[in-house]
Design a protein around this motif. Structure first.
Motif, PDB file in Angstrom:
ATOM      1  N   GLY A  41      87.569  -2.691  53.469  1.00 63.08           N
ATOM      2  CA  GLY A  41      87.484  -3.760  52.779  1.00 63.08           C
ATOM      3  C   GLY A  41      86.826  -3.292  51.196  1.00 63.08           C
ATOM      4  N   THR A  42      85.853  -2.745  51.410  1.00 63.28           N
ATOM      5  CA  THR A  42      85.289  -2.455  49.964  1.00 63.28           C
ATOM      6  C   THR A  42      86.250  -1.595  48.858  1.00 63.28           C
ATOM      7  OG1 THR A  42      83.045  -2.756  50.811  1.00 63.28           O
ATOM      8  CG2 THR A  42      83.371  -1.802  48.708  1.00 63.28           C
ATOM      9  N   ALA A  43      86.832  -0.674  49.580  1.00 61.33           N
ATOM     10  CA  ALA A  43      87.583   0.174  48.766  1.00 61.33           C
ATOM     11  C   ALA A  43      88.864  -0.798  48.210  1.00 61.33           C
ATOM     12  CB  ALA A  43      88.235   1.314  49.721  1.00 61.33           C
ATOM     13  N   ILE A  44      89.305  -1.615  48.863  1.00 66.42           N
ATOM     14  CA  ILE A  44      90.389  -2.515  48.429  1.00 66.42           C
ATOM     15  C   ILE A  44      89.822  -3.307  47.244  1.00 66.42           C
ATOM     16  CG2 ILE A  44      91.836  -4.706  48.927  1.00 66.42           C
ATOM     17  CD1 ILE A  44      92.153  -3.452  51.712  1.00 66.42           C
ATOM     18  N   ALA A  45      88.472  -3.921  47.648  1.00 70.72           N
ATOM     19  CA  ALA A  45      87.969  -4.902  46.353  1.00 70.72           C
ATOM     20  C   ALA A  45      87.532  -3.995  45.212  1.00 70.72           C
ATOM     21  CB  ALA A  45      86.870  -5.506  47.179  1.00 70.72           C
ATOM     22  N   PHE A  46      86.906  -3.131  45.291  1.00 69.93           N
ATOM     23  CA  PHE A  46      86.427  -1.997  44.318  1.00 69.93           C
ATOM     24  C   PHE A  46      87.719  -1.608  43.561  1.00 69.93           C
ATOM     25  CE2 PHE A  46      84.444   1.926  42.348  1.00 69.93           C
ATOM     26  CZ  PHE A  46      83.459   1.292  41.752  1.00 69.93           C
ATOM     27  N   SER A  47      88.674  -1.114  44.227  1.00 72.54           N
ATOM     28  CA  SER A  47      89.828  -0.641  43.271  1.00 72.54           C
ATOM     29  C   SER A  47      90.420  -1.910  42.564  1.00 72.54           C
ATOM     30  CB  SER A  47      90.852  -0.089  44.466  1.00 72.54           C
ATOM     31  OG  SER A  47      92.096   0.203  43.684  1.00 72.54           O
ATOM     32  N   TYR A  48      90.403  -3.059  42.828  1.00 75.67           N
ATOM     33  CA  TYR A  48      91.007  -4.167  42.201  1.00 75.67           C
ATOM     34  C   TYR A  48      90.219  -4.568  40.947  1.00 75.67           C
ATOM     35  CZ  TYR A  48      92.506  -8.917  41.000  1.00 75.67           C
ATOM     36  OH  TYR A  48      92.701 -10.008  40.372  1.00 75.67           O
ATOM     37  N   LEU A  49      88.918  -4.321  41.205  1.00 72.09           N
ATOM     38  CA  LEU A  49      87.856  -4.550  40.222  1.00 72.09           C
ATOM     39  C   LEU A  49      88.127  -3.481  38.948  1.00 72.09           C
ATOM     40  CD1 LEU A  49      85.421  -5.747  38.779  1.00 72.09           C
ATOM     41  CD2 LEU A  49      83.895  -4.397  40.281  1.00 72.09           C
ATOM     42  N   GLN A  50      88.220  -2.164  39.518  1.00 75.62           N
ATOM     43  CA  GLN A  50      88.325  -1.114  38.454  1.00 75.62           C
ATOM     44  C   GLN A  50      89.655  -1.027  37.916  1.00 75.62           C
ATOM     45  OE1 GLN A  50      85.110  -0.443  38.709  1.00 75.62           O
ATOM     46  NE2 GLN A  50      85.309   1.553  37.740  1.00 75.62           N
ATOM     47  N   ASN A  51      90.610  -1.567  38.568  1.00 76.18           N
ATOM     48  CA  ASN A  51      91.923  -1.599  37.575  1.00 76.18           C
ATOM     49  C   ASN A  51      91.668  -2.819  36.558  1.00 76.18           C
ATOM     50  OD1 ASN A  51      92.792   0.282  39.334  1.00 76.18           O
ATOM     51  ND2 ASN A  51      93.930  -1.116  40.769  1.00 76.18           N
ATOM     52  N   LYS A  52      91.094  -3.798  37.073  1.00 73.21           N
ATOM     53  CA  LYS A  52      90.840  -4.961  35.933  1.00 73.21           C
ATOM     54  C   LYS A  52      90.053  -4.526  34.852  1.00 73.21           C
ATOM     55  CE  LYS A  52      92.923  -8.922  37.420  1.00 73.21           C
ATOM     56  NZ  LYS A  52      93.910  -9.375  36.876  1.00 73.21           N
ATOM     57  N   TYR A  98      76.683   5.717  39.293  1.00 70.21           N
ATOM     58  CA  TYR A  98      76.267   5.617  40.924  1.00 70.21           C
ATOM     59  C   TYR A  98      75.400   4.469  40.919  1.00 70.21           C
ATOM     60  CZ  TYR A  98      74.789   7.615  45.247  1.00 70.21           C
ATOM     61  OH  TYR A  98      74.761   7.856  46.489  1.00 70.21           O
ATOM     62  N   ARG A  99      75.997   3.601  41.713  1.00 65.99           N
ATOM     63  CA  ARG A  99      75.113   2.581  41.975  1.00 65.99           C
ATOM     64  C   ARG A  99      74.774   2.416  43.600  1.00 65.99           C
ATOM     65  NH1 ARG A  99      75.930  -3.378  39.357  1.00 65.99           N
ATOM     66  NH2 ARG A  99      74.714  -4.555  40.369  1.00 65.99           N
ATOM     67  N   ALA A 100      73.666   2.352  43.900  1.00 62.56           N
ATOM     68  CA  ALA A 100      73.179   2.142  45.228  1.00 62.56           C
ATOM     69  C   ALA A 100      71.983   1.148  45.402  1.00 62.56           C
ATOM     70  CB  ALA A 100      72.386   3.608  45.567  1.00 62.56           C
ATOM     71  N   GLU A 101      72.175   0.246  46.186  1.00 64.60           N
ATOM     72  CA  GLU A 101      71.380  -1.047  46.318  1.00 64.60           C
ATOM     73  C   GLU A 101      71.180  -1.206  47.995  1.00 64.60           C
ATOM     74  OE1 GLU A 101      71.773  -4.413  43.882  1.00 64.60           O
ATOM     75  OE2 GLU A 101      73.213  -3.327  42.748  1.00 64.60           O
ATOM     76  N   PRO A 102      69.910  -1.456  48.372  1.00 65.85           N
ATOM     77  CA  PRO A 102      69.710  -1.581  49.647  1.00 65.85           C
ATOM     78  C   PRO A 102      70.022  -3.140  50.084  1.00 65.85           C
ATOM     79  CG  PRO A 102      67.692  -1.895  48.544  1.00 65.85           C
ATOM     80  CD  PRO A 102      68.853  -1.432  47.508  1.00 65.85           C
ATOM     81  N   MET A 103      71.404  -3.362  50.247  1.00 62.97           N
ATOM     82  CA  MET A 103      72.019  -4.304  50.714  1.00 62.97           C
ATOM     83  C   MET A 103      72.676  -4.239  52.367  1.00 62.97           C
ATOM     84  SD  MET A 103      71.782  -6.526  47.893  1.00 62.97           S
ATOM     85  CE  MET A 103      71.005  -6.344  46.444  1.00 62.97           C
ATOM     86  N   GLY A 104      73.156  -5.323  52.818  1.00 64.60           N
ATOM     87  CA  GLY A 104      73.531  -5.271  53.940  1.00 64.60           C
ATOM     88  C   GLY A 104      74.836  -4.755  54.034  1.00 64.60           C
ATOM     89  N   CYS A 105      75.508  -4.923  52.919  1.00 59.51           N
ATOM     90  CA  CYS A 105      77.044  -4.398  52.992  1.00 59.51           C
ATOM     91  C   CYS A 105      77.254  -3.999  51.657  1.00 59.51           C
ATOM     92  CB  CYS A 105      78.022  -5.366  53.206  1.00 59.51           C
ATOM     93  SG  CYS A 105      79.684  -5.306  53.340  1.00 59.51           S
ATOM     94  N   THR A 106      78.104  -2.946  51.398  1.00 59.10           N
ATOM     95  CA  THR A 106      78.582  -2.365  50.134  1.00 59.10           C
ATOM     96  C   THR A 106      79.519  -3.298  49.189  1.00 59.10           C
ATOM     97  OG1 THR A 106      78.775  -0.351  51.165  1.00 59.10           O
ATOM     98  CG2 THR A 106      79.692  -0.526  48.828  1.00 59.10           C
ATOM     99  N   SER A 107      79.990  -4.493  50.080  1.00 61.47           N
ATOM    100  CA  SER A 107      80.767  -5.268  49.418  1.00 61.47           C
ATOM    101  C   SER A 107      79.869  -6.491  48.837  1.00 61.47           C
ATOM    102  CB  SER A 107      81.695  -6.071  50.351  1.00 61.47           C
ATOM    103  OG  SER A 107      83.162  -5.602  50.466  1.00 61.47           O
ATOM    104  N   THR A 108      78.750  -6.524  49.374  1.00 59.15           N
ATOM    105  CA  THR A 108      78.037  -7.343  48.342  1.00 59.15           C
ATOM    106  C   THR A 108      77.473  -6.828  47.268  1.00 59.15           C
ATOM    107  OG1 THR A 108      76.594  -8.099  50.657  1.00 59.15           O
ATOM    108  CG2 THR A 108      75.401  -8.668  48.436  1.00 59.15           C
ATOM    109  N   ILE A 109      77.538  -5.660  46.853  1.00 61.13           N
ATOM    110  CA  ILE A 109      77.138  -5.099  45.801  1.00 61.13           C
ATOM    111  C   ILE A 109      78.337  -5.183  44.775  1.00 61.13           C
ATOM    112  CG2 ILE A 109      76.553  -2.725  44.315  1.00 61.13           C
ATOM    113  CD1 ILE A 109      75.353  -1.791  47.004  1.00 61.13           C
ATOM    114  N   VAL A 110      79.626  -4.914  45.345  1.00 65.86           N
ATOM    115  CA  VAL A 110      80.705  -5.092  44.483  1.00 65.86           C
ATOM    116  C   VAL A 110      80.773  -6.565  44.128  1.00 65.86           C
ATOM    117  CG1 VAL A 110      83.269  -4.984  44.625  1.00 65.86           C
ATOM    118  CG2 VAL A 110      81.819  -3.063  45.629  1.00 65.86           C
ATOM    119  N   TRP A 111      80.370  -7.412  45.011  1.00 68.10           N
ATOM    120  CA  TRP A 111      80.341  -9.133  44.714  1.00 68.10           C
ATOM    121  C   TRP A 111      79.801  -9.238  43.313  1.00 68.10           C
ATOM    122  CZ3 TRP A 111      76.021 -12.323  45.058  1.00 68.10           C
ATOM    123  CH2 TRP A 111      76.388 -13.777  44.953  1.00 68.10           C
ATOM    124  N   LYS A 112      78.435  -8.544  43.332  1.00 65.79           N
ATOM    125  CA  LYS A 112      77.627  -8.903  42.195  1.00 65.79           C
ATOM    126  C   LYS A 112      78.377  -8.182  40.899  1.00 65.79           C
ATOM    127  CE  LYS A 112      73.229  -7.714  42.628  1.00 65.79           C
ATOM    128  NZ  LYS A 112      72.012  -7.041  42.944  1.00 65.79           N
TER     129      LYS A 112
END
Length: 310
Positions: free
Chosen positions: A18-29, A111-125
């Motif tokens: 799910g995060t690969a899909i969301a992050f790819s969309y963001l990077q393309n934008k 490189y972005r690493a944050e102690p969140m419950g999910c990588t998608s939360t970081i991408v949401w930010k």
């Protein structure tokens, strides 16, 4: 711009895909040319989420260097968890919520690493930081990833940001996150139609702990006693896999998603099993140990194992 592939770890879960899909969309934008891919087929839970929000499963790759020169990683950074030829491509971006281990590059990277419950939360930010609107289907798959990784916000890894992201994404996706979340999690708990080999490899990660090769797999269920009826078969499959892959320790965490309790099955060398007992302060009983309240491999399993193996 030259194309890059975006992917999560081996034996991908809903966060990895799910995060690969969301992050790819963001990077393309943001001007990049990327494609989200996966390192294996989605599990039942992920397939349920993909279908719910109108996605086809990303295509599966075995190697990356035959297609591209550069890649972006989500939900992992350790080389042994990545594509088999990760050493032959340039990593330009990493977004992750795990420990950083055995990772290095020749060039500076994002490189972005944050102690969140999910990588998608970081991408949401990151969507909000860049002023990029989140489409309904992307919101849905990100929501699914957070629900999966936090066990519907019950995991001890859950942060305030995860809560905020879930509420925000659910509104965009147009779903009741509690109702949808329970259906999503239950979609991944049917183990009756799977072999022991499939179950111990479906959600499994390898870690190198002080020179020891440690494999930690996890299976989510709604009926723990029923799953434990297959204990002997699980142990046999784990022992076979450990010998074939030279694992010093193979641990299977069987987690009841309804009450957040787990049983662990363990095979390995005597010294590795002693380290396991030290990590959890309990003795194995016929290769089994009860771990009430333990649901997170990332926060409740790997850290104590890391300390015990030192």
């Amino acid at each position: 711009m030259e194309k890059e592939l975006v992917f999560g770890h081996q034996s991908p879960d809903t966060d990895a895909i799910g995060t690969a899909i969301a992050f790819s969309y963001l990077q393309n934008k943001l001007g990049y040319n990327t494609e989200p891919v996966a390192l294996a087929k989605p599990n039942d839970e992920t397939a349920y989420a993909l279908k719910k929000f109108g996605f086809k499963a990303p295509r599966v790759i075995k190697t990356a260097s035959n297609e591209v020169n550069a890649v972006m990683l989500v939900d992992h950074n350790e080389p042994q968890q990545s594509v088999s030829d990760i050493d032959k491509v340039k990593v330009t971006h990493v977004v992750d919520h795990h420990r950083i281990m055995n990772f290095n590059t020749a060039d500076p990277i994002y490189y972005r690493a944050e102690p969140m419950g999910c990588t998608s939360t970081i991408v949401w930010k990151m969507y909000h930081e860049n002023g990029i609107e989140i489409p309904q289907n992307i919101a849905g798959i990100m929501l699914s990833a957070i629900i999966s990784d936090t066990l519907l916000l019950k995991s001890p890894t859950t942060t305030d940001y995860d809560h905020k992201a879930v509420k925000s994404l659910a509104k965009i996706a147009g779903v009741d996150y509690e109702d949808y979340g329970l259906k999503e999690l239950k979609a991944g708990t049917n183990i009756d139609n799977k072999t022991e080999d499939q179950l111990i490899s479906g959600d499994a990660k390898s870690f190198k702990l002080s020179g020891n090769q440690v494999r930690v797999a996890q299976v989510n269920v709604v009926d723990l006693p029923d799953a434990m009826k297959r204990k002997d078969a699980f142990l046999k499959a784990m022992d076979k896999s450990a010998k074939e892959n030279n694992y010093d320790l193979f641990m299977l965490l069987i987690t009841n998603i309804l009450d957040s309790d787990s049983d662990a099955l363990v095979v390995g060398s005597d010294s590795a099993k002693a380290a396991f007992e030290k990590a959890f302060g309990k003795k194995l009983d016929n290769s089994e140990i009860k771990l009430p309240g333990v649901v997170s491999r990332k926060k409740q399993v790997v850290p104590p194992l890391t300390e015990a193996f030192k």
